[in-house]
Design an enzyme around this catalytic site. Sequence first.
Site, PDB file in Angstrom:
ATOM      1  N   CYS A  58       0.726  -1.015   0.067  1.00  0.00           N
ATOM      2  CA  CYS A  58      -0.046  -0.019  -0.025  1.00  0.00           C
ATOM      3  C   CYS A  58       0.849   1.124   0.079  1.00  0.00           C
ATOM      4  O   CYS A  58       0.742   2.076  -0.841  1.00  0.00           O
ATOM      5  CB  CYS A  58      -0.793  -0.016   1.135  1.00  0.00           C
ATOM      6  SG  CYS A  58      -2.022   1.573   1.152  1.00  0.00           S
TER       7      CYS A  58
ATOM      8  N   GLU B 137      -7.376   1.814 -13.189  1.00  0.00           N
ATOM      9  CA  GLU B 137      -6.729   2.968 -12.670  1.00  0.00           C
ATOM     10  C   GLU B 137      -5.704   3.452 -13.264  1.00  0.00           C
ATOM     11  O   GLU B 137      -5.250   4.528 -13.595  1.00  0.00           O
ATOM     12  CB  GLU B 137      -6.447   2.709 -10.846  1.00  0.00           C
ATOM     13  CG  GLU B 137      -7.731   2.441 -10.219  1.00  0.00           C
ATOM     14  CD  GLU B 137      -7.695   2.029  -8.755  1.00  0.00           C
ATOM     15  OE1 GLU B 137      -8.025   2.407  -8.055  1.00  0.00           O
ATOM     16  OE2 GLU B 137      -6.284   1.562  -8.478  1.00  0.00           O
TER      17      GLU B 137
ATOM     18  N   TYR C  60      -9.457  -3.146 -10.886  1.00  0.00           N
ATOM     19  CA  TYR C  60      -9.251  -1.836 -10.478  1.00  0.00           C
ATOM     20  C   TYR C  60      -8.048  -1.133 -10.789  1.00  0.00           C
ATOM     21  O   TYR C  60      -7.751  -0.258 -11.235  1.00  0.00           O
ATOM     22  CB  TYR C  60      -9.870  -1.746  -9.045  1.00  0.00           C
ATOM     23  CG  TYR C  60      -8.885  -2.221  -8.115  1.00  0.00           C
ATOM     24  CD1 TYR C  60      -7.984  -1.510  -7.336  1.00  0.00           C
ATOM     25  CD2 TYR C  60      -9.112  -3.490  -7.692  1.00  0.00           C
ATOM     26  CE1 TYR C  60      -7.121  -1.965  -6.405  1.00  0.00           C
ATOM     27  CE2 TYR C  60      -8.433  -4.215  -6.519  1.00  0.00           C
ATOM     28  CZ  TYR C  60      -7.283  -3.403  -5.952  1.00  0.00           C
ATOM     29  OH  TYR C  60      -6.430  -3.802  -4.958  1.00  0.00           O
TER      30      TYR C  60
ATOM     31  N   GLU D 271     -26.164  15.329  -2.606  1.00  0.00           N
ATOM     32  CA  GLU D 271     -27.773  15.585  -1.990  1.00  0.00           C
ATOM     33  C   GLU D 271     -28.542  14.564  -2.865  1.00  0.00           C
ATOM     34  O   GLU D 271     -29.559  14.309  -2.661  1.00  0.00           O
ATOM     35  CB  GLU D 271     -27.873  17.147  -2.426  1.00  0.00           C
ATOM     36  CG  GLU D 271     -28.277  17.585  -3.684  1.00  0.00           C
ATOM     37  CD  GLU D 271     -28.774  18.968  -3.783  1.00  0.00           C
ATOM     38  OE1 GLU D 271     -29.851  19.346  -3.483  1.00  0.00           O
ATOM     39  OE2 GLU D 271     -27.655  19.794  -4.068  1.00  0.00           O
TER      40      GLU D 271
ATOM     41  N   CYS E 182      -1.456   1.656  -3.098  1.00  0.00           N
ATOM     42  CA  CYS E 182      -2.483   2.620  -2.718  1.00  0.00           C
ATOM     43  C   CYS E 182      -1.888   4.058  -2.857  1.00  0.00           C
ATOM     44  O   CYS E 182      -2.398   5.014  -3.569  1.00  0.00           O
ATOM     45  CB  CYS E 182      -3.165   2.340  -1.446  1.00  0.00           C
ATOM     46  SG  CYS E 182      -3.565   0.664  -1.126  1.00  0.00           S
TER      47      CYS E 182
ATOM     48  N   LYS F  43      -0.243   5.311  -6.140  1.00  0.00           N
ATOM     49  CA  LYS F  43      -1.263   5.285  -7.081  1.00  0.00           C
ATOM     50  C   LYS F  43      -1.946   6.552  -7.137  1.00  0.00           C
ATOM     51  O   LYS F  43      -2.276   7.108  -7.929  1.00  0.00           O
ATOM     52  CB  LYS F  43      -1.780   3.841  -7.019  1.00  0.00           C
ATOM     53  CG  LYS F  43      -2.857   3.859  -8.229  1.00  0.00           C
ATOM     54  CD  LYS F  43      -3.661   2.514  -7.809  1.00  0.00           C
ATOM     55  CE  LYS F  43      -4.230   2.504  -6.736  1.00  0.00           C
ATOM     56  NZ  LYS F  43      -5.271   1.312  -6.238  1.00  0.00           N
TER      57      LYS F  43
ATOM     58  N   HIS G 119     -27.051  21.540   0.091  1.00  0.00           N
ATOM     59  CA  HIS G 119     -27.358  22.175  -1.366  1.00  0.00           C
ATOM     60  C   HIS G 119     -26.543  23.469  -1.701  1.00  0.00           C
ATOM     61  O   HIS G 119     -26.162  24.210  -0.621  1.00  0.00           O
ATOM     62  CB  HIS G 119     -28.710  22.568  -1.624  1.00  0.00           C
ATOM     63  CG  HIS G 119     -28.968  23.058  -3.025  1.00  0.00           C
ATOM     64  ND1 HIS G 119     -29.111  22.275  -4.108  1.00  0.00           N
ATOM     65  CD2 HIS G 119     -29.195  24.415  -3.261  1.00  0.00           C
ATOM     66  CE1 HIS G 119     -29.392  23.029  -4.994  1.00  0.00           C
ATOM     67  NE2 HIS G 119     -29.557  24.385  -4.671  1.00  0.00           N
TER      68      HIS G 119
END
Length: 457
Positions: A44, A183, A179, A441, A49, A52, A436
């Site tokens: 990682c 990625e 992934y 939302e 992770c 990356k 908002h």
Amino acid sequence: MTQFDYDLFVIGGGSGGVRAARIAAAEGGARVGLAEESRMGGTCVIRGCVPKKLMVNASAFPHLIEDARAYGWQVTGGAFDWPAFRATLAAELDRLENAYRGTLKGAGVTIHDTRAVVEDAHTVRLATGERFSTRHILIATGGWPFVPDIPGRELAVTSNEMFNLPALPKRALVVGGGYIASEFAGILNGFGVQVTQYYRGAQILRGFDDEARGHVAAAMQAAGIIIRCGTDVARLEQTATGIRAETIDGAAEEFDLVLYATGRKPNAHGLGLEALGVEIDTAGAVKVDDWSQTAVPSIFAVGDVTNRVNLTPVAIREGHAFADTVFRGVPTQFRHENIASAVFTQPELGAVGLTEEQAAARGATDVYVASFRPMKTLFAGRQDRMLMKLLVDVETRKVLGCHIVGEGAGEMVQLAAIAIGMGATKEDFDRTVAVHPTAAEELVTMRKPTRRVGQTA
């Protein structure tokens, strides 16, 4: 009573092993040793992770510069300086590695910078020849990229090498549809590389919600990435001008870089486990029970080497649960359910809970979907579309899954995971007042289901 050199010896200095070692030593009062043959921090921190995500951030700036002009800023983008970025990235990884080391030393953990193997149920042997006795052993050696045995496989690189490329290619082939592959396809595309992605399946990002992954694939293609599904590489060959990739259907293309991201295998080979009676499954993973304990009572394993849910935060939680159970007197099992995840494709994908396909197989499910152009990029004239999706059990009204595609998807799904983990119903979402103007939302303003799938029991 037998006197051991250590109460716990951890093999592997990645996220799971480091967390277990620190908690056992600092909070459990254990004498802990840890061996890491590469760099502290594991996949990682060093080659996964963290670097990356920093590359994802870097690759997004061309769009940000374009958007800035639309918002009135007089800015001009220059060429991307890969060597400068690479140097800054290396310095950041050094800082993180030193932080990991400092944390372990501060907790009283003894670090051995070498390979370790298991000699018997209570003995580890280092590559230096040293042997240590230990009451408990934790295997936390993670996983390793896999390249299939095809002619020319030595011409390919894996995700391990992507952060240290001497220069960026002009043409890149990314092989794989998971992934990591998707990625890196987005990262290279953002850096101005001509990217082609091969995947043998029908659609990239297998295992994620079909509608969500289709949304991501369409956006990647709109950004210029060529995605060829239903194909695979048969052979690679070095030419005078690049690497020739021949596919299983006889087609051939030439690239400057071939990245294989076709999966990772548990890194359990050669540790001496099988000879002791530790079970290894057909995928090469260490078999453990719900307490992360192997068939040998003194030996435990956490993280990707067990091939349960291969995510860094999961390895950390497994390591913490192990330390709580064995050294703190707090029996803890980590439950592998409702685990949120983010895929840092461009656009980003965040997911927690069941996919639509899984929910439909389970029973009658209402599907709520909102697809819209977000305010930020709409103003800049871009055609980006976000996707928000909730899956709701018809009978109980509980939200079974949440899938988000678009900017900030990972950030949003982390919060949605709290609600879903607590058993929130669609009505709980409905009574939540919207913030908002935000994209998020939409999660609390979808009133009518788009469709109903599955059968009522």
